[in-house]
Write an enzyme that holds these catalytic residues in place. Structure first.
Site, short mmCIF file in Angstrom:
data_model
loop_
_atom_site.label_atom_id
_atom_site.label_comp_id
_atom_site.label_asym_id
_atom_site.label_seq_id
_atom_site.Cartn_x
_atom_site.Cartn_y
_atom_site.Cartn_z
N GLU A 120 -1.05 -1.89 -6.79
CA GLU A 120 -1.86 -0.82 -7.37
C GLU A 120 -1.06 0.48 -7.49
O GLU A 120 -1.45 1.39 -8.18
CB GLU A 120 -3.11 -0.57 -6.52
CG GLU A 120 -2.79 -0.18 -5.09
CD GLU A 120 -4.02 0.04 -4.23
OE1 GLU A 120 -5.14 -0.22 -4.69
OE2 GLU A 120 -3.85 0.48 -3.08
N VAL A 126 5.64 3.29 5.59
CA VAL A 126 5.95 1.97 6.14
C VAL A 126 6.08 0.94 5.02
O VAL A 126 7.06 0.20 4.93
CB VAL A 126 4.89 1.52 7.17
CG1 VAL A 126 5.25 0.17 7.74
CG2 VAL A 126 4.75 2.55 8.28
N ASN A 149 -8.76 8.38 5.34
CA ASN A 149 -8.59 8.46 3.89
C ASN A 149 -9.63 7.61 3.15
O ASN A 149 -10.27 8.06 2.22
CB ASN A 149 -7.20 7.98 3.48
CG ASN A 149 -6.10 8.82 4.11
OD1 ASN A 149 -6.28 10.01 4.34
ND2 ASN A 149 -4.98 8.20 4.41
N GLY A 176 2.49 4.74 1.30
CA GLY A 176 2.92 5.27 2.59
C GLY A 176 4.33 4.86 2.95
O GLY A 176 4.94 4.00 2.30
N GLY A 211 -7.25 0.24 -1.77
CA GLY A 211 -7.18 -1.11 -2.33
C GLY A 211 -6.86 -2.17 -1.29
O GLY A 211 -6.75 -3.36 -1.64
N GLY A 242 0.83 -1.20 0.00
CA GLY A 242 0.00 0.00 0.00
C GLY A 242 0.87 1.24 0.00
O GLY A 242 2.09 1.18 0.16
#
Lengths: 500, 500
Positions: free
Chosen positions: B287, B266, B377, B264, B381, B262
């Site tokens: 994605e 991390v 947010n 970000g 996905g 995802g």
């Protein structure tokens, strides 16, 4: 037995159930056939309960879904069961699960096989599978369900076969046995329509793994379908109305899309309700066929049904077994890896109809946990379908326990299908179409259309207070679970707001 | 412009952004390109904010995912946005969503297109799409993301094109444009490996629908990736350790399975951590590609990455644009209908790595709602991947707000990914491998391995009390949300148990 065991070397493996059971030892992982009471192995596991009286014997039991013949009860009460997955419906077992005595792993029915393949679950030691026949190649012809038998047979070092002589061998040909491969190399499941066949008619195994064959002769435990009451008939009517609206909007044709209906009286009645509807040339892509599927076939409404199991009343069980040729072109039975495959459900755009224990004002559904803590049955296949359906429909009566419990609550204390997965909630009061709505738009709709009138004002009051606090999904956290606390303490959710 | 607009009749449609914007009228549904700040249309929508000062103008805005260039902020503050889906990350917009002024429909990024196809969402009136070029056939070559542009272009009666002259035309060929069909006739997506191509390189449209073309020249808003701190590096190390364990157990090879991460800091850091690992010949099916993907390619670790967008820092944005030929054989960009398709994610057995806001002691994850009510947010996905991944991994630091917030809580007040979807939780403290465990087995593991030591005793105390009440998933409903209530009222979860 020669017509049932067509691979001659296996004839010499016939033994008693008691003898067969000794291949199962303390600490083993056992995979057994059986899906919603259909096609379960019926004798060998019962022997373990007897043996457990005189030897240490604890196993992990995996099945397709629920079992008949009190197998779960007997094993739970005998203390044989250490771990159980992926589903159950037995009262005794449930009690021990909720007491923390038996570890129950509640799973999407389509995912157990994935977890076995990927090593996320320990591998099967012994498979115990009911079959109607063994082919010339030594392959296994299932009976009224396929369940997880394919992966169990593949992984097990030893296979115990229960050959059910009560099931006509003419059932051969009903099954479409296909299995995916272990990753990383896996290919599309080339099923586009419910009637597409992509596999073979028996489970391919190495016959050398068959260590014992037991002759049995019991029928499946019959489905218990209560006659629909007026509320269930109302739910069925509301759902039909919604589907007709979708046709008017141009989103569906009169043949709809392949239907799925979970097990139970409400889902069964909803399908029966389609007999008198203008819909026609229907198909099903489901995990279980109940009486309703046969009634729809007889009414000429249902062209074809794909399923994992046939779970019917005694009447329909006998009609089916006596008329196997009649239904042969209308039904296929598949492994749950395929019947519950998100890939296919999404591709076809299945209309999924499942039962909720309760839903909250934003459309989150609890299907499994009473008061958020105590396991009822398990999520079953509801998630496999609702997550991938074109229309994910959840049905429930608005009240339970003579009105002491509202099925529409401020916040569900356990979430099985969340707001993203729930398109339509239907109660006897009406339906709420949640598609394309933000949470703040869903709450008044669900309250007005689905909640029982005697709970509506309290729900509106909760929403008013919550909205003042703000948020995308407003809640009053101090009160969000108050109804469930009241129900646990006083027996009635009403005491949460009557006394406040 | 002739090298960018190779279909000559469209050359005469070039207008100003202001003029183009007049195709968008009050009440319309607008579909705009843009996915995680990449490839968003950058000018036309801003004109609406100006117009809204003097005319009534409210629209529904759909995109791929989040936008750059403050578009969401400008539209939200100008009052132009009535409805927004499926994702956002903007502070101003978020404030209005949580105030109930803008209706936000939080969706799995792979499902918006399904809902448009099935009529579950109202159809797109106007599409506003950033492109790098228009082909000889009048088809559209996207830029740094594909997002939902294919379905927007298909459904819209009118298409407004923003042709970004800053993006080299050499980006043509990066995209694999494939779309499924409307049901009931739909076919398998024949993608087996991340590098498989099944489509064409431009979005096929009827060029007559292009009502306006606007020349633009702004770069994508750069990704804001903070440098990883020690806790993030710890998370990365724990995750690498787990993956190495999986290799030892024989569940994975050193090339793992296709990775998804995802957006970000991390997730980016976790991938960067693989540079110094023994893993090799990696692939991604994701994605979004962040800087880490390019660093892995440069390190020779990552063979191929399939994505929906490229969202990178300014440095990598320029390197990518200046070296399009260098990365051409390593990257493909797909519509989110394909990049986020459960069918493909499940088939490949993607390893999904996503960020949790918080997780509870049973493995339910809240990814979206602060205090259970206020939208951060959106689910993005994460659900598309975690539901279908072979390994669904959620990462989070164990503490937030200087220790006043624990990311491991008794009960999450909002569930985005439930216990069935969460295989592994990783914090800087360690990882909890939840596979095959019953809820009562998960709680001590999550507390000991993932919770911060300063919250462990309070969590254990909760579990002790809950276990006395019994159940499959024991809870003390009166206290289940007490930490969140305390955090909202006092700013610290610690006050829930320090004072009790």
């Amino acid at each position: 037995m020669n017509d049932r065991i067509r691979y001659a070397p296996l004839l010499e493996r016939i033994v008693s159930a008691e003898e067969a059971s000794h291949h199962i030892q303390d600490g083993m992982v056992v995979g057994m056939s059986g899906f919603t009471r259909a096609g379960d192995a019926k004798e060998v596991l019962h022997e373990l309960a007897k043996r457990a009286q005189s030897e240490p014997l604890k196993i992990t039991l995996l099945t397709g879904a629920s079992l008949g013949h009190d197998t779960d009860k007997v094993l739970a009460e005998a203390g044989v069961m250490a771990r159980r997955l992926p589903f159950q419906v037995d009262t005794s077992l449930r009690r021990k699960i909720n007491a923390g005595e038996i570890m129950f792993i509640d799973q999407h029915l389509g995912e157990t096989v994935e977890q076995l393949r990927s090593g996320s679950l320990p591998p099967i030691d012994v498979a115990v599978l009911e079959v109607a026949a063994i082919t010339e190649q030594g392959h296994l012809v299932p009976t009224t369900s396929v369940g997880n038998s394919v992966i169990f047979a593949l992984q097990a070092k030893k296979i115990i076969v229960e050959i059910n002589c009560k099931v006509p061998t003419a059932i051969e040909g009903y099954h479409d046995i296909y299995q995916t491969t272990d990753r990383p190399e896996r290919f599309p499941m080339q099923i586009v329509h419910p009637q597409d066949r992509i596999g073979v008619t028996a489970i391919p195994i190495d016959p050398a793994k068959v260590v014992a064959i037991v002759e049995t002769g019991m029928e499946d435990s019959p489905a218990k379908i209560e006659a629909p009451d007026e509320e269930i008939r109302q739910i069925s009517r509301h759902l039909t109305d919604f589907l007709l609206e979708e046709v008017k909007r141009g989103n569906l044709g009169y043949s709809l899309l392949p239907l799925q209906a979970g097990i139970g009286a409400v889902a069964n009645a909803v399908l029966v309700g389609l007999i008198d509807s203008p819909f026609h040339d229907l198909t099903m892509y489901s995990e279980v066929l109940q009486d309703s599927a046969f009634e729809l076939i007889e009414a000429g409404k249902l062209l074809f049904a794909s399923s994992c199991s046939i779970t019917v009343s005694e009447k329909w069980y006998h009609r089916f077994m006596q008329n196997l040729d009649r239904y042969r072109d209308h039904i296929v039975l598949r492994p749950q890896e395929i019947s519950n495959a998100g890939e296919i459900i999404r591709r076809m755009g299945v209309i999924g109809i499942n039962t909720a224990l309760e839903a909250d004002i934003y459309g989150n559904v609890n299907s499994t946990h009473v008061h958020g803590t105590h396991m009822m049955n398990g999520i079953g296949g509801s998630g496999d379908f609702s997550r991938n359906a074109q229309l994910a429909i959840f049905v429930t009566k608005s009240l339970a326990k003579n009105g002491d419990i509202s099925s529409i609550v401020p916040m569900v204390p356990h979430v099985d299908s969340n707001e993203h997965d729930v398109d339509l909630i239907v109660t006897e009061q009406g339906y709420a179409d949640l598609r394309g709505l933000a949470p703040r738009e869903r709450s008044p709709l669900i309250i007005e259309r689905c909640a029982h009138p005697s709970y509506r004002e309290a729900l509106h009051e909760y929403v008013r207070e919550a909205n003042q606090r703000g948020g995308q999904t407003p809640h009053v956290l101090e009160k969000a679970l108050a109804w469930h606390i009241a129900a646990r303490e006083t027996g009635s959710m009403r005491t949460a707001f009557k006394t406040s």
